[in-house]
Scaffold this active site. Structure first.
Site: not given
Ligand code: GAL
Length: 680
Positions: A157, A316
């Site tokens: 991220e 995710e």
């Protein structure tokens, strides 16, 4: 032979798995053994390892421990479970920050951060890059040829900014390159004569510190571009290191929802597959569950459209709940599975979770996981995950197929940033994101799924393009849109379009700029902002009356047909919505903000003119289509708690192995996939 290749042909179907942190349990071989057992039971065939493992890999500078990882990967592989291996650059060991403090970020107040957290390294620090290169090389040297390795997961991220000396120096270099080493070009692009802000040397330029410059809009925008550039450059360096050891392992990095800190379109070009992390606020108190689902579907569409010739990766998602929302609600029974299948319906070849097993301590100890602290298979969440795994196996043949859409909505980072920083409109109601997402959702409700593209992507594959609030135009976009329309495309644009160029300089000669005022046949002379308590109305020729909120433009019509006029205020009787035929297509201009449901009649016209097929469905039923070479796969999701009668022409439900015609009943919180042979 299916020319659309599944992302992971080795798996013979969908990837089902998630982030796994065995390094937190190395002193508990019993738990590691149990993990394998439970993974097999939950139909897990892939795990993501090593996302934050640096301090275990290299507990002291130059001392490496990889044996544990090899043992884990071997064991997983022996049990049919493959690995996506992350590079550990997303969080640094303490020794590294103590020894090399320049790796830690400096914030916008010019303060160096302390060691801690994650995702907070400097992207330009030569020392950090060297340390990352070293650990990545050692990881790749050891594992790049491991038979269980499916993919590299670069860092985690990416996001945020750094204002350290190195970043400032690199920013100046970036600007010098962007403006051909000509400070006058920069002065012009940034309009620096205003308030005496002219520069005579690139070295005089600072980033937009909190206590510094905030009114030179070109500077702020270029800083955001630079942050994307340096992050992308950092990521590319990691990719380059890994590829030296095995060019055949694909790479990805995980993106976040509708994150606006980085232009993901730039990063997307450097990876083989797009992946993203999905954490919607399920069952909230401010929108319907249909809306939550559609918003997530928008995210899927956004990421899918970045590489629409191949599937994407749901990297995710939370089994159960997350622990960082304001209110952490459990996903109600069936909704976790439904949302996983929504990703698949939208074009994902994977369903992956964060996390496999809950850790005992630290800030994510109560974040949802497939295996809870209880440690057994006997939980609602475990059963639902296992059930998802079973369904994925049943529909394995869908893997590798892709969506093919005729409609696109434009969504663009430069434009987002420029609107956000524009000293115009009203502070609280710019709502670019909500506007785009609202229209995308409305199209879904009308029965058509749209891609989500940037203004620089190809327009050729589409019949209809909707471009809400295209305030900032890159060079040549107007021309490309005109070509699109002239060849038969239907274009729907709105207020606040074509005001500024890519440096945020206002277009002269009337908005919308470039050639768009000719294409739309209107000039927007003024834009008026309304207080939240105010509204106006527009009236169309079929007697429709629609409320105007927030923004209304004073339009001068130059050759367009008027489809609706304002009802009140000083705009009474003036054009509010127009359409101009150009070549074989037409360009619609909507001069005011309407609720997205009140855009329907305009979108309807555009879709009908383009002969786009709609699939009208009962409320609460979501529909997505994936195509292989020979089949189309229609996914229907019932996101409501009531059974729904779903109209459907002759098709084969390949899960239930039955054929039906006319309609079928979809149970609450259930989904189904039906398959039809394509006629060539
Ligand atoms: C993601 C992150 C994971 C984990 C998760 C919790 O944003 O990539 O490492 O922190 O959030 O929801």
């Amino acid at each position: 032979m299916n020319k659309f290749r599944p992302i992971f042909p080795q798996l013979g179907g969908f990837a089902h798995g998630g982030d796994y942190n065995p390094e937190q349990w190395l002193d508990r071989p019993d738990i590691l053994k149990k993990d394998i057992e439970l993974m097999k039971e939950a139909h897990i065939n892939v795990v993501t390892l090593g996302v934050f493992s640096w301090s275990v890999y290299e507990p002291k500078e130059g001392e490496y421990h990889f044996d544990w990882l090899e043992e884990i990967m071997n064991n997983l592989y022996a049990n049919g479970i493959h690995t996506i291996l992350a590079t550990p650059s997303g969080a640094r060991p303490a020794w590294l920050d103590k020894q090399y403090p320049e790796c830690m970020r400096v914030d916008a107040y010019d303060h160096r951060e302390h060691h801690g957290l994650r995702h907070n390294h400097c992207m330009t620090s030569p020392v950090y890059r060297e340390k990352v290169k070293n650990i990545d090389s050692r990881l790749a040297e050891r594992f790049a040829k491991h038979p269980g390795l499916l993919m590299w997961h670069i860092s985690n991220e990416f996001g945020g900014e750094c204002y350290c000396e190195s970043c400032v120096a690199n920013f100046r270099k970036y600007l010098a390159k962007r403006y051909d080493n000509d400070i006058e070009k920069l002065n012009h692009a940034w309009w620096t004569t205003f308030w005496s802000h002219r520069f005579t040397d690139f070295d005089q330029i600072d980033p937009p510190y909190e206590t510094g410059e905030s009114c030179v809009l070109g500077l702020t925008l270029d800083w955001k571009r630079f942050t994307t550039h340096s992050t992308c450059d950092f990521m590319k360096a990691e990719i380059e290191t890994l590829r030296k050891y095995n060019r055949d392992i694909p790479v990805t990095t995980n993106f976040m929802e509708i994150y606006d800190g980085l232009d993901y379109q730039v990063l997307a070009k450097e990876v083989d597959y797009i992946s993203w992390d999905s954490y919607p606020l399920m069952h909230n108190d401010y929108e319907s569950i249909e809306d939550t689902f559609l918003r997530t579907a928008f995210c899927n569409a956004q990421f899918r459209s970045m590489k629409k010739d191949r599937p994407f990766i749901l990297m995710e998602s939370a089994p159960g709940l997350v622990n960082w929302h304001g209110v952490n609600k459990m996903k109600r029974p069936g909704y976790g599975k439904l949302m996983s299948l929504q990703a698949v319906a939208s074009g994902s070849d994977t369903v992956q979770y964060f996390q496999w097993r809950k850790g005992r301590g630290s800030s994510e100890q109560f974040h949802g996981a497939v295996v809870d602290h209880i440690g057994t298979n006997d939980t609602r969440i475990f059963r639902e995950v296992a059930d998802t795994g079973r369904t994925l196996k049943e529909i394995a043949e869908v893997c590798g197929s892709v969506q093919k859409n005729e409609v696109a909505v434009i969504w663009d980072w430069d434009n987002r940033w420029a609107i956000d920083d524009a000293r115009a409109l009203s502070n609280d109601s710019k709502k670019y994101e909500d506007t785009v997402i609202g229209i995308w959702k409305e199209l879904m409700r009308m029965g058509v799924e749209a891609d989500v593209i940037s203004q620089d992507m190809d327009f050729d594959d589409y019949k209809v393009i909707v471009a809400p609030m295209m305030y900032l135009l890159h060079e040549g976009v107007g021309e490309r849109l005109a070509k699109f329309v002239n060849k038969g495309g239907q274009l729907v644009a709105s207020y606040f379009t074509g005001y500024v160029d890519e440096s945020t300089l206002a277009y002269l000669g009337g908005f919308p700029g470039q050639n768009l005022k000719e294409l739309f046949g209107v000039i927007a002379e003024e834009i008026d902002s309304l207080y939240p308590t105010e509204s106006n109305y527009i009236i169309n020729s079929y007697g429709g009356r629609y409320e105007v909120k927030d923004y209304q433009e004073y339009l001068r019509v130059n050759g367009a047909d008027v489809l609706a006029t304002y009802e009140g205020d000083y705009l009474e009787g003036r054009a509010a919505v127009t359409r101009k035929e150009n070549g074989r297509g037409s360009a619609f201009y909507v001069g005011c903000r309407l609720d997205s449901k009140d855009m329907r009649w305009i979108l309807d016209k555009a879709l009908a003119s383009a002969a786009v097929e709609l699939t009208p469905l009962p409320e609460g039923i979501e529909h997505h289509v994936r195509y292989s070479d020979d089949y189309r796969y229609d996914f229907y999701l019932n996101v409501t708690k009531e059974a729904k009668d779903v109209p459907c022409s002759l098709c084969e439900d390949f899960i239930a192995s039955k054929t039906f015609a006319g309609s079928f009943v979809l149970q609450p919180v259930e989904s189904t996939v039906v398959k039809r042979k394509l006629t060539k």
